[in-house]
Design an enzyme around this catalytic site. Structure first.
Site, PDB file in Angstrom:
ATOM      1  N   GLY A  41       0.797  -1.358  -0.097  1.00 49.33           N
ATOM      2  CA  GLY A  41      -0.039   0.113  -0.024  1.00 49.33           C
ATOM      3  C   GLY A  41       0.801   1.293  -0.060  1.00 49.33           C
ATOM      4  N   GLU A  95       3.683   4.140   5.880  1.00 50.10           N
ATOM      5  CA  GLU A  95       2.371   3.156   5.744  1.00 50.10           C
ATOM      6  C   GLU A  95       1.530   4.094   4.907  1.00 50.10           C
ATOM      7  OE1 GLU A  95       0.954   0.631   5.417  1.00 50.10           O
ATOM      8  OE2 GLU A  95       0.240  -0.154   7.114  1.00 50.10           O
ATOM      9  N   ASP A  99      -5.836   1.737  10.170  1.00 50.98           N
ATOM     10  CA  ASP A  99      -7.125   1.681  10.460  1.00 50.98           C
ATOM     11  C   ASP A  99      -7.417   1.163  11.808  1.00 50.98           C
ATOM     12  OD1 ASP A  99      -9.968   1.175  10.057  1.00 50.98           O
ATOM     13  OD2 ASP A  99      -9.806  -0.358   8.996  1.00 50.98           O
ATOM     14  N   LYS A 127      -7.300   6.517   9.953  1.00 51.87           N
ATOM     15  CA  LYS A 127      -8.809   6.354   9.963  1.00 51.87           C
ATOM     16  C   LYS A 127      -8.871   6.153  11.481  1.00 51.87           C
ATOM     17  CE  LYS A 127     -10.429   3.205   7.428  1.00 51.87           C
ATOM     18  NZ  LYS A 127     -10.959   2.335   6.229  1.00 51.87           N
ATOM     19  N   ARG A 161      -4.959   0.532  -7.042  1.00 49.65           N
ATOM     20  CA  ARG A 161      -3.725   1.357  -6.496  1.00 49.65           C
ATOM     21  C   ARG A 161      -3.193   2.258  -7.234  1.00 49.65           C
ATOM     22  NH1 ARG A 161      -2.219  -2.020  -2.146  1.00 49.65           N
ATOM     23  NH2 ARG A 161      -2.581  -4.334  -2.368  1.00 49.65           N
TER      24      ARG A 161
HETATM   25  P1  IMP Z   1      -5.121  -2.188  10.077  1.00 52.73           P
HETATM   26  O1  IMP Z   1      -4.381  -3.163  10.730  1.00 52.73           O
HETATM   27  O2  IMP Z   1      -6.861  -2.165  10.390  1.00 52.73           O
HETATM   28  O3  IMP Z   1      -4.676  -0.666  10.613  1.00 52.73           O
HETATM   29  O4  IMP Z   1      -4.904  -2.142   8.690  1.00 52.73           O
HETATM   30  C1  IMP Z   1      -4.180  -1.451   7.960  1.00 52.73           C
HETATM   31  C2  IMP Z   1      -4.184  -1.956   6.692  1.00 52.73           C
HETATM   32  O5  IMP Z   1      -5.272  -2.037   6.030  1.00 52.73           O
HETATM   33  C3  IMP Z   1      -3.380  -0.623   5.427  1.00 52.73           C
HETATM   34  O6  IMP Z   1      -2.030  -0.785   5.397  1.00 52.73           O
HETATM   35  C4  IMP Z   1      -4.151  -0.926   4.288  1.00 52.73           C
HETATM   36  O7  IMP Z   1      -3.541  -1.731   3.604  1.00 52.73           O
HETATM   37  C5  IMP Z   1      -5.538  -1.601   4.784  1.00 52.73           C
HETATM   38  N1  IMP Z   1      -6.690  -0.719   4.612  1.00 52.73           N
HETATM   39  C6  IMP Z   1      -7.438  -0.293   5.887  1.00 52.73           C
HETATM   40  N2  IMP Z   1      -8.249   0.616   5.386  1.00 52.73           N
HETATM   41  C7  IMP Z   1      -8.124   0.690   4.144  1.00 52.73           C
HETATM   42  C8  IMP Z   1      -8.805   1.660   3.291  1.00 52.73           C
HETATM   43  O8  IMP Z   1      -9.883   2.570   3.684  1.00 52.73           O
HETATM   44  N3  IMP Z   1      -8.700   1.330   1.963  1.00 52.73           N
HETATM   45  C9  IMP Z   1      -7.515   0.390   1.428  1.00 52.73           C
HETATM   46  N4  IMP Z   1      -6.850  -0.230   2.294  1.00 52.73           N
HETATM   47  C10 IMP Z   1      -7.065  -0.321   3.912  1.00 52.73           C
HETATM   48 MG    MG Z   2      -1.040  -1.270   4.029  1.00 55.11          MG
END
Ligand code: IMP
Ligand code: MG
Length: 176
Positions: A41, A95, A99, A127, A161
């Site tokens: 990402g 990063e 999320d 987020k 992407r």
């Molecule tokens: P986390 O472990 O929930 O913080 O997820 C992080 C990863 O989830 C990020 O590095 C993204 O690859 C993916 N991700 C989370 N939210 C989104 C979004 O809104 N769009 C695309 N990828 C997301």
């Molecule tokens: Mg990511």
């Protein structure tokens, strides 16, 4: 599926990248950085950032995933680890979006156990709505509401992407 018009434009993205790179350059003046891009990402954000950082930079990558389509699986996999020795180095993780924070928390804890001089996080998007992990984010581009976004490196099912801007992605339930 529906892709919105740009939610963050190319100009807004470039403006923020300049600002973040300026802050990092000032904060690390006189030091060297090991910049680690979290793939897939962060690939666009990472290349934009390192071009503008004004202190010596070593580059490395780490491939991790925790998502299947739009939902986190909660289980983080490191598919490819960084290759550089990080002991005694100033590491910054780049990063695309944080999320739940589970992915980065796992990566951060893994790298901290290798004894870097410092370790900070630079994320383009933050987020906060579903944050679960207790995680400090030192450099944040934009805070965004609880929407699923794609483009500028971010995907849905490994697609979109390559969009140069960030857009909101919505499943079109009537036609899917
Ligand atoms: P986390 O472990 O929930 O913080 O997820 C992080 C990863 O989830 C990020 O590095 C993204 O690859 C993916 N991700 C989370 N939210 C989104 C979004 O809104 N769009 C695309 N990828 C997301
Ligand atoms: Mg990511």
């Amino acid at each position: 599926m529906i892709i919105s018009k740009p939610y963050l434009t190319v100009e807004q993205i470039q403006h923020k990248v300049k600002e973040l790179a300026g802050r990092i350059s000032a904060d690390y003046r006189g030091k060297e950085i090991l910049a680690v891009g979290i793939l897939k990402g962060a690939f666009m954000f990472f290349t934009d950032m390192v071009k503008l950082i004004q202190v010596p930079v070593e580059i490395d990558f780490l491939v991790a995933s925790s998502y299947i389509k739009t939902r986190t699986t909660g289980e983080v996999k490191i598919h490819a680890d960084i290759r550089e020795e990080i002991k005694g180095k100033h590491v910054i993780l780049f990063e695309d979006i944080v999320d739940t924070g589970i992915t980065l928390k796992f990566i951060k804890d893994t790298l901290l156990s290798r004894d870097p001089a410092s370790l900070k996080i630079c994320t383009f998007l933050d987020k906060k709505a579903h944050r679960q992990a207790d995680l400090d984010l030192e450099y944040v581009g934009y805070e965004i509401p609880d929407e699923y976004v794609v483009g500028y490196g971010l995907d849905y099912d490994n697609k979109f992407r390559n969009l140069p801007y960030i857009a909101v992605f919505k499943e079109d339930s009537a036609h899917s």
